[in-house]
Design a protein around this motif. Structure first.
Motif, PDB file in Angstrom:
ATOM      1  N   LYS A 182      10.211  -3.675   4.797  1.00  0.00           N
ATOM      2  CA  LYS A 182      10.125  -3.487   6.239  1.00  0.00           C
ATOM      3  C   LYS A 182      11.291  -4.244   6.868  1.00  0.00           C
ATOM      4  N   GLU A 183      11.931  -3.595   7.827  1.00  0.00           N
ATOM      5  CA  GLU A 183      13.038  -4.217   8.529  1.00  0.00           C
ATOM      6  C   GLU A 183      12.675  -4.269  10.009  1.00  0.00           C
ATOM      7  N   PHE A 184      12.557  -5.482  10.532  1.00  0.00           N
ATOM      8  CA  PHE A 184      12.109  -5.672  11.909  1.00  0.00           C
ATOM      9  C   PHE A 184      13.084  -5.038  12.864  1.00  0.00           C
ATOM     10  N   PRO A 185      12.681  -4.371  13.891  1.00  0.00           N
ATOM     11  CA  PRO A 185      11.338  -4.136  14.388  1.00  0.00           C
ATOM     12  C   PRO A 185      10.778  -2.759  14.066  1.00  0.00           C
ATOM     13  N   ASN A 186      11.590  -1.799  13.580  1.00  0.00           N
ATOM     14  CA  ASN A 186      11.031  -0.448  13.487  1.00  0.00           C
ATOM     15  C   ASN A 186      11.606   0.371  12.340  1.00  0.00           C
ATOM     16  N   ARG A 187      11.827  -0.212  11.182  1.00  0.00           N
ATOM     17  CA  ARG A 187      12.430   0.537  10.076  1.00  0.00           C
ATOM     18  C   ARG A 187      11.722   0.201   8.762  1.00  0.00           C
ATOM     19  N   ILE A 188      11.560   1.244   7.935  1.00  0.00           N
ATOM     20  CA  ILE A 188      11.043   1.083   6.576  1.00  0.00           C
ATOM     21  C   ILE A 188      12.100   1.618   5.619  1.00  0.00           C
ATOM     22  N   LEU A 189      12.447   0.819   4.628  1.00  0.00           N
ATOM     23  CA  LEU A 189      13.418   1.218   3.611  1.00  0.00           C
ATOM     24  C   LEU A 189      12.684   1.451   2.306  1.00  0.00           C
ATOM     25  N   VAL A 190      12.852   2.641   1.729  1.00  0.00           N
ATOM     26  CA  VAL A 190      12.216   2.991   0.463  1.00  0.00           C
ATOM     27  C   VAL A 190      13.327   3.233  -0.561  1.00  0.00           C
ATOM     28  N   ALA A 191      13.323   2.427  -1.617  1.00  0.00           N
ATOM     29  CA  ALA A 191      14.300   2.594  -2.695  1.00  0.00           C
ATOM     30  C   ALA A 191      13.559   3.133  -3.919  1.00  0.00           C
ATOM     31  N   VAL A 192      14.033   4.267  -4.431  1.00  0.00           N
ATOM     32  CA  VAL A 192      13.365   4.941  -5.538  1.00  0.00           C
ATOM     33  C   VAL A 192      14.276   4.902  -6.756  1.00  0.00           C
ATOM     34  N   GLU A 193      13.705   4.523  -7.885  1.00  0.00           N
ATOM     35  CA  GLU A 193      14.422   4.595  -9.164  1.00  0.00           C
ATOM     36  C   GLU A 193      13.682   5.615 -10.016  1.00  0.00           C
ATOM     37  N   GLU A 194      14.387   6.667 -10.385  1.00  0.00           N
ATOM     38  CA  GLU A 194      13.741   7.764 -11.104  1.00  0.00           C
ATOM     39  C   GLU A 194      13.745   7.511 -12.604  1.00  0.00           C
ATOM     40  N   ARG A 195      12.810   8.162 -13.276  1.00  0.00           N
ATOM     41  CA  ARG A 195      12.741   8.057 -14.734  1.00  0.00           C
ATOM     42  C   ARG A 195      13.908   8.816 -15.357  1.00  0.00           C
ATOM     43  N   LEU A 196      14.400   8.275 -16.444  1.00  0.00           N
ATOM     44  CA  LEU A 196      15.486   8.943 -17.152  1.00  0.00           C
ATOM     45  C   LEU A 196      14.910   9.989 -18.095  1.00  0.00           C
ATOM     46  N   ARG A 232       0.818  -1.213   0.000  1.00  0.00           N
ATOM     47  CA  ARG A 232       0.000   0.000   0.000  1.00  0.00           C
ATOM     48  C   ARG A 232       0.853   1.264   0.000  1.00  0.00           C
ATOM     49  N   ILE A 233       1.975   1.223   0.714  1.00  0.00           N
ATOM     50  CA  ILE A 233       2.879   2.384   0.707  1.00  0.00           C
ATOM     51  C   ILE A 233       3.445   2.575  -0.693  1.00  0.00           C
ATOM     52  N   ARG A 234       3.848   1.488  -1.343  1.00  0.00           N
ATOM     53  CA  ARG A 234       4.395   1.568  -2.699  1.00  0.00           C
ATOM     54  C   ARG A 234       3.358   2.134  -3.676  1.00  0.00           C
ATOM     55  N   GLU A 235       2.115   1.694  -3.571  1.00  0.00           N
ATOM     56  CA  GLU A 235       1.060   2.203  -4.454  1.00  0.00           C
ATOM     57  C   GLU A 235       0.813   3.693  -4.218  1.00  0.00           C
ATOM     58  N   ARG A 236       0.794   4.108  -2.975  1.00  0.00           N
ATOM     59  CA  ARG A 236       0.548   5.530  -2.677  1.00  0.00           C
ATOM     60  C   ARG A 236       1.697   6.402  -3.169  1.00  0.00           C
ATOM     61  N   LEU A 237       2.931   5.953  -2.975  1.00  0.00           N
ATOM     62  CA  LEU A 237       4.077   6.728  -3.451  1.00  0.00           C
ATOM     63  C   LEU A 237       4.104   6.786  -4.976  1.00  0.00           C
ATOM     64  N   SER A 238       3.696   5.723  -5.641  1.00  0.00           N
ATOM     65  CA  SER A 238       3.637   5.737  -7.108  1.00  0.00           C
ATOM     66  C   SER A 238       2.616   6.739  -7.611  1.00  0.00           C
ATOM     67  N   GLN A 239       1.511   6.898  -6.891  1.00  0.00           N
ATOM     68  CA  GLN A 239       0.509   7.885  -7.278  1.00  0.00           C
ATOM     69  C   GLN A 239       0.981   9.300  -7.003  1.00  0.00           C
ATOM     70  N   LYS A 240       1.633   9.511  -5.876  1.00  0.00           N
ATOM     71  CA  LYS A 240       2.053  10.860  -5.493  1.00  0.00           C
ATOM     72  C   LYS A 240       3.275  11.347  -6.268  1.00  0.00           C
ATOM     73  N   PHE A 241       4.147  10.433  -6.648  1.00  0.00           N
ATOM     74  CA  PHE A 241       5.393  10.803  -7.324  1.00  0.00           C
ATOM     75  C   PHE A 241       5.485  10.072  -8.662  1.00  0.00           C
ATOM     76  N   PRO A 242       4.870  10.635  -9.721  1.00  0.00           N
ATOM     77  CA  PRO A 242       4.911   9.968 -11.018  1.00  0.00           C
ATOM     78  C   PRO A 242       6.285  10.026 -11.679  1.00  0.00           C
ATOM     79  N   GLY A 243       7.209  10.800 -11.145  1.00  0.00           N
ATOM     80  CA  GLY A 243       8.554  10.880 -11.694  1.00  0.00           C
ATOM     81  C   GLY A 243       9.410   9.671 -11.344  1.00  0.00           C
ATOM     82  N   ALA A 244       8.895   8.782 -10.539  1.00  0.00           N
ATOM     83  CA  ALA A 244       9.630   7.576 -10.164  1.00  0.00           C
ATOM     84  C   ALA A 244       9.188   6.424 -11.054  1.00  0.00           C
ATOM     85  N   SER A 245      10.149   5.734 -11.647  1.00  0.00           N
ATOM     86  CA  SER A 245       9.795   4.601 -12.504  1.00  0.00           C
ATOM     87  C   SER A 245       9.576   3.341 -11.681  1.00  0.00           C
TER      88      SER A 245
END
Length: 146
Positions: free
Chosen positions: A114-128, A95-108
């Motif tokens: 999720k990294e237990f117990p309290n971390r979220i890692l977001v990797a973004v690949e931008e459009r060329l 759901r986070i990935r879907e929301r970020l894809s809607q909010k930031f269309p510049g990301a391809s």
């Protein structure tokens, strides 16, 4: 009336116990279910299981601070008025990935882990960016919109 016995005998009722075994079992089951639900709510509200760290990588043109604030706003608040949405077990990477894809269309491509117990890692690949189109009426004049 003919003479006879006019004695009225009382109807005997069975002696009832104030609490039978069935009642004790049902009370015990309800008490155990209440304790289990209360304990589960307490465990899920522990700060140890709340997402505290959001790390964004790969964003050069897209602002990483906006991506992080969007994730934090998505997981903020409570669910059903008692459970925090920032709980590690309730956070949905999809759901986070879907929301970020809607909010930031510049990301391809966006990957959320999720990294237990309290971390979220977001990797973004931008459009060329490989070209810019400018609409011009007159080829000699400066472009009005690109």
């Amino acid at each position: 009336m003919p003479p006879g016995s006019r004695v009225v005998y009382p109807i005997r009722q069975r002696p009832t116990k104030p609490f039978s075994k069935r009642r004790w079992y049902s009370i015990a089951i309800f008490a155990a279910a209440g304790l289990l639900a209360g304990g589960l709510v307490i465990v899920l509200n522990l700060p140890y299981f709340r997402v505290k760290d959001v790390q964004v990588s790969g964003a050069t043109f897209l602002p990483a601070s906006q991506i992080e604030s969007e994730v934090r706003s998505f997981i903020g608040g409570t669910a059903w008025f008692i459970l925090p949405r920032a709980n590690f077990f309730f956070v949905s990477s999809r759901r986070i990935r879907e929301r970020l894809s809607q909010k930031f269309p510049g990301a391809s491509a966006i990957a959320v882990e999720k990294e237990f117990p309290n971390r979220i890692l977001v990797a973004v690949e931008e459009r060329l960016l490989w070209g810019v189109y400018c609409a011009r009426q007159d080829p000699e004049a400066a472009p009005q919109s690109c």
